[in-house]
Design a protein around this motif. Sequence first.
Motif, PDB file in Angstrom:
ATOM      1  N   THR A  16     -14.315   5.087   9.048  1.00  0.00           N
ATOM      2  CA  THR A  16     -15.761   5.179   8.810  1.00  0.00           C
ATOM      3  C   THR A  16     -16.442   3.878   9.235  1.00  0.00           C
ATOM      4  N   GLU A  74      -5.029  -1.825  -4.476  1.00  0.00           N
ATOM      5  CA  GLU A  74      -4.542  -0.464  -4.740  1.00  0.00           C
ATOM      6  C   GLU A  74      -4.674  -0.093  -6.221  1.00  0.00           C
ATOM      7  N   SER A 108     -11.468   5.147   5.189  1.00  0.00           N
ATOM      8  CA  SER A 108     -12.538   4.156   4.973  1.00  0.00           C
ATOM      9  C   SER A 108     -12.749   3.286   6.205  1.00  0.00           C
ATOM     10  N   TYR A 109     -11.654   2.824   6.775  1.00  0.00           N
ATOM     11  CA  TYR A 109     -11.795   1.910   7.918  1.00  0.00           C
ATOM     12  C   TYR A 109     -12.202   2.647   9.190  1.00  0.00           C
ATOM     13  N   SER A 127      -6.110   6.719   2.360  1.00  0.00           N
ATOM     14  CA  SER A 127      -7.503   6.548   1.966  1.00  0.00           C
ATOM     15  C   SER A 127      -8.152   5.404   2.745  1.00  0.00           C
ATOM     16  N   LEU A 128      -7.374   4.324   2.932  1.00  0.00           N
ATOM     17  CA  LEU A 128      -7.907   3.197   3.701  1.00  0.00           C
ATOM     18  C   LEU A 128      -8.165   3.586   5.146  1.00  0.00           C
ATOM     19  N   GLU A 149     -14.543   2.237  -2.995  1.00  0.00           N
ATOM     20  CA  GLU A 149     -13.879   3.037  -1.974  1.00  0.00           C
ATOM     21  C   GLU A 149     -12.513   2.457  -1.588  1.00  0.00           C
ATOM     22  N   ASP A 203      -0.594   7.179  -0.185  1.00  0.00           N
ATOM     23  CA  ASP A 203      -1.911   7.732  -0.552  1.00  0.00           C
ATOM     24  C   ASP A 203      -3.020   6.717  -0.315  1.00  0.00           C
ATOM     25  N   TYR A 204      -2.725   5.491  -0.740  1.00  0.00           N
ATOM     26  CA  TYR A 204      -3.746   4.453  -0.617  1.00  0.00           C
ATOM     27  C   TYR A 204      -3.991   4.142   0.862  1.00  0.00           C
ATOM     28  N   ALA A 264       0.843  -1.194   0.000  1.00  0.00           N
ATOM     29  CA  ALA A 264       0.000   0.000   0.000  1.00  0.00           C
ATOM     30  C   ALA A 264       0.879   1.246   0.000  1.00  0.00           C
TER      31      ALA A 264
END
Lengths: 284, 780, 156
Positions: free
Chosen positions: A273, B769, A270-271, A266-267, B644, A262-263, A259
């Motif tokens: 949330t 990814e 998301s996680y 983002s995760l 997402e 950036d990814y 990962a």
Amino acid sequence: MIANPFEYSTPATLAEALGLIADGAKPLSGGMSLIPMMKLRLASPEHLVDIARLPELNYIREENGELHIGAAVTHYDVESAPLLCGKCPLLAETAGHIGDIQVRNRGTLGGSVAHADPAADYPAALQALEAKIVLRSAAGERVVTAAEFFIDTFTTALEPGEIVTEVVVPVEPGLTGTSYQKCLQPASGFAIVGVAARVRRDGANFGAVQVGITGLTGTSYRATAVEQALVGKPATDETIRAAAAHAADGVEANSDLHASADYRTSLAVSYTTRALHSALSRSA
Amino acid sequence: MSTTFAPSTTKLEKLVGKRLRRREDPRLITGTATYVEDVKLPDMHHAVIVRSPHGAADIRSIDISKAKALPGVVAVFTGADIVGVGTVPCGASLPGLRRPDHHILAQDRVYLVGHPVAVVVATDRYIAADGADLVEVEYDIKQAVTDPEKALAPGAPAVHSQWPDNVAFTFHQNGGDIDAAFAEAEVVVKQRITSQRLVPNAMETRGVVADWKTNDRSLTLYTSTQIPHLARTLLAGMLGIEENRFRLIAPEVGGGFGSKLNVYSEEALTAWVSMKIGKPVKWIESRRENFMVTIHGRGHVDYFEIAAKRDGTILGLKLKLIQDLGAFHQLLTPVIPTLSVLMMPGLYNFRNIQAEVVGTFTNCVPTDAYRGAGRPEATHGIERMVDILAAELGMDPAEIRFKNFVRPDQFPFPTATGLNYDSGDYANTFQKALDTIDYHGLRKQQAEARAAGRLMGIGISTYGEICAMGPSVATPAGGWESATVKFEPSGKVTVLTGTSPHGQGQETSFAQLTADELGVPIDDIVVLHGDTSIVQYGIGTFGSRNTAVGGAALFYALQEIKEKLKKFGAAMLKAEEVELGDGVCLNPKTGESVTVQEIAGAAYRGVVIPPGMDPGMVVTKFWEPANFTYPFGAHIIVSEVDAETGDIEIKRYVAVDDIGNQLNPLLVDGQLHGGAAQGLGQALWEQGVYDDNGQLVTGEFMDYTMPRARMMPWIESSHTCTPSPVNPLGAKGVGEAGTIGSTPAMVNSVVDALSPLGVRHIDMPLTPEKIWKLTNGRNA
Amino acid sequence: MNRTINLSVNGKRHTHQVEPRLLLIHYLREVVGLTGTHMGCETSLCGACTVEVNGKAVKSCTMFAVQADGADVVTVEGLAGPDGKLHPVQEAFWNEHALQCGFCTPGMIMVSKQILERNPDPTDREIREGLDGNLCRCTGYQHIVNAVRTAAKAGV
């Protein structure tokens, strides 16, 4: 894949163990992190002190509204002990996400905490729980918070000669909802990102909220910006999404094969949330 | 003597086609099987290999003095010591192939991380490991190159200094009239498609125990191999010893998948060390070594161009294939991409192809046969290109396939690549898969999902493959197989197969076949394999050849022994004509009969020897197939993508495979499931990634994502059956089917899911990814 | 410095002098002579080396023999009854064709036994999660899942 030779001691008491550790021996608990490193000869301690079987480190008990867990308690026992499942479900749930059955049978709470792998699961929960970590050396005992304990990658507040002897977490008030949500690194089972959330309601609004995050950066942390964006706000999806967007505020994310930064960031959002949704749904 | 023999056997149930549980399993589930690492010999020594930590370097010096001084270390050898040992063999015969000398220990230079530099031999494996740590090697590090396209670029570091362009070979194959096809085309679609390096990762790593008896001049070598006889021949040549004084045993072998279809440095080195010190020596590969130095699979960069008419009729296909060979040629390294070329038309009825293969040296471990060996890459290519073409034309991917399939009336079908497809009904099998999964219903569901903002995909792959390797003209060491059937004097039956099963289950399926043909109880039959001193010469296990070639050899051996049984039976019954069936030889005129067990016993005792016959009851048969076989099938995967996070969920997996007749469908299911796991592994998770210095970044299970139980979908498997005319069993082979069919179905499914975002292709593995970048508009 | 360890393996007492660095798997395979437990990796990620220590499934490649001093160890060789009657999990693996090359099988059987001891009626999802520490390269896991389910029905 064979370790270098070492001396091995099995002291009968914690005091004896601490004496050996003060002399430079390294503590061995479940060995789930240390032994693989020794086999690859990335670690070659000359003297191992087996603390896994010390009765003084093997207990789970409730005292004055807190749960005291000895450092040598295994992940499986954390995951399955009725006392923890009932009174600190977040820690039990988190333990169930570690590795696999065999690793959970052998690995210990204290060993994992002391190792401070940036992708370990417990730290997220311990941050959210505002846990206390008890440290002992031959010279004495001190207590630090999780936030003080986890400093950086494989770096903790432990001084030379000191070991983790106990973790203290609060008895969860009945109305609190908790959840641990983890994005697995698919090969190793470690966390790319893991988020632990504790949510209390205040009527239709969020009351107190704690969020701990692991895996994103060099060490676990409390996502205070997320917490602040929730407290007193309506307990809705919109509030959660807006708050979770702050999950990585001020954090420099790790980047690796599995990962990119950036990814991962983002995760983390998301996680966070997911963890908040899940915790909210479990709160009363 | 005119005794009437009463049949002693009751009529036996026919076993071929039954889902019999395996006869191999009792030893495996109780922990009593013997793998190489379980072999323990008196005074056995242990070898540990010192390996290069660099991708490319000159060796300045090696200091073994500290290692030698360690108590328990009995010897340390380096490249300077191995004078007279042959190089690691390559069986390829491509014209103009550049063959680097592949010594079993590095000479003055190392060419990849893991290159063996020295071997430490000790009385104990722990001490050998300690000794290996004490060997001091000084290197002069050179620039490595690990990406095949970078290796071909001007000015790239030369892997082998004598060939600065890093080209090991080029290979061209043309069929039909490609220029006319492209001239006629109304649409041409191009795509670069990669097929990443994969690490085979048999759960048992490689291992060798060598036992040289100086006074007998004889070597016994236990090695985890798929090709015991070929390995013996080739290792005997390397070691300069006689084949008939060399017993090679493949004991229980813990998986191969092509990675043990080879001859490795360590096999010769362990044997050589045993010869040198006059003691048994064991070498067991660690998992890290297995990642580093056991062959990898795939490693393609493919440039495809497909030409078609607007109605979807495919006219021709061009391929430029850059094969990452690694630093050396292992046994079949250069051959594998030529199999991709053979398979490139897939199941489709077009006759014009053009292929160019550029075999490229890199500072990586050699690629070679890994489950499917060239065919998965080709199938992934054509199945992706057909989908991309369908998207370009706005056609349904099912419709374009039906339009282009070879029709049942066209068999045997000569392909543009020179193959001759044996039998099939591709449309029928595909239709069964579509019906099973309710394809039209799914497309409706997909429309609804899209309307609701969800990313649902339906991926199809209709694959073909080349199995039953193979006719000898097309197989470097011979493509036949052998079988011996022998009755013991007691009437028990021993089968010796030249194949070398290691999980495929032929101890069971060959016994089923033998029981049916001879009419003897299956419990009276033993199937042996994998020991060159017991079993007649054989080729081994790869390319789905056990049943379709080895089973056919067994079938013919059984027919011949049945003839012999009849002749002896007739003599015993003093009959002109006899009938053999259900284990009994019957004189139909008198009703007198003898059992096959009684005949066998009599044949050994020499009671009655018919004129022109020899005593005993043993038949050995070598059988040469006239063609490959061509299994095929249709795999369909339904997936949903989480926009997402980029996570992919497999909702359904339907496979309809046509592998011809089946000896034991339970074993067939196992092959398909395991194959599908490896194919999904390539599509979604697995990747052998090197950094620019030649380090394998995904060099252990911590970083190389193996399919785990939690990641695998439920596979709904069924079959159609068009028996192969190539062999008397009608079997085609199933070892690679799941691997070949699954990969493009998975990728096509995810590309289909993302097609509303304008996505036409994604290179494997489809990591979350990569998907996330596409769903979040972050991809260039 | 060698240490004396005293432990039970499949119900039999053993006392040996061992180097502290000796891995439990090597102790079982090379000192006790039970080669059913296999080494598939060195990083505790494949589970082929799974044995039971004091009733808990552990990876014997990530444990020193000295750590098992005083313990009751059970390996795959210890599952069948004294009369050779297979353990229900072994029987189920056989019936369901849950193995091919067999190398991962001892570890798979040992962990499956633990899954069922803790959860006698697991869902397929729970079975798959329970198998998370064990790799199989042959079967695609489908028949292993079937076997664990079948063994559950047979009652472990």
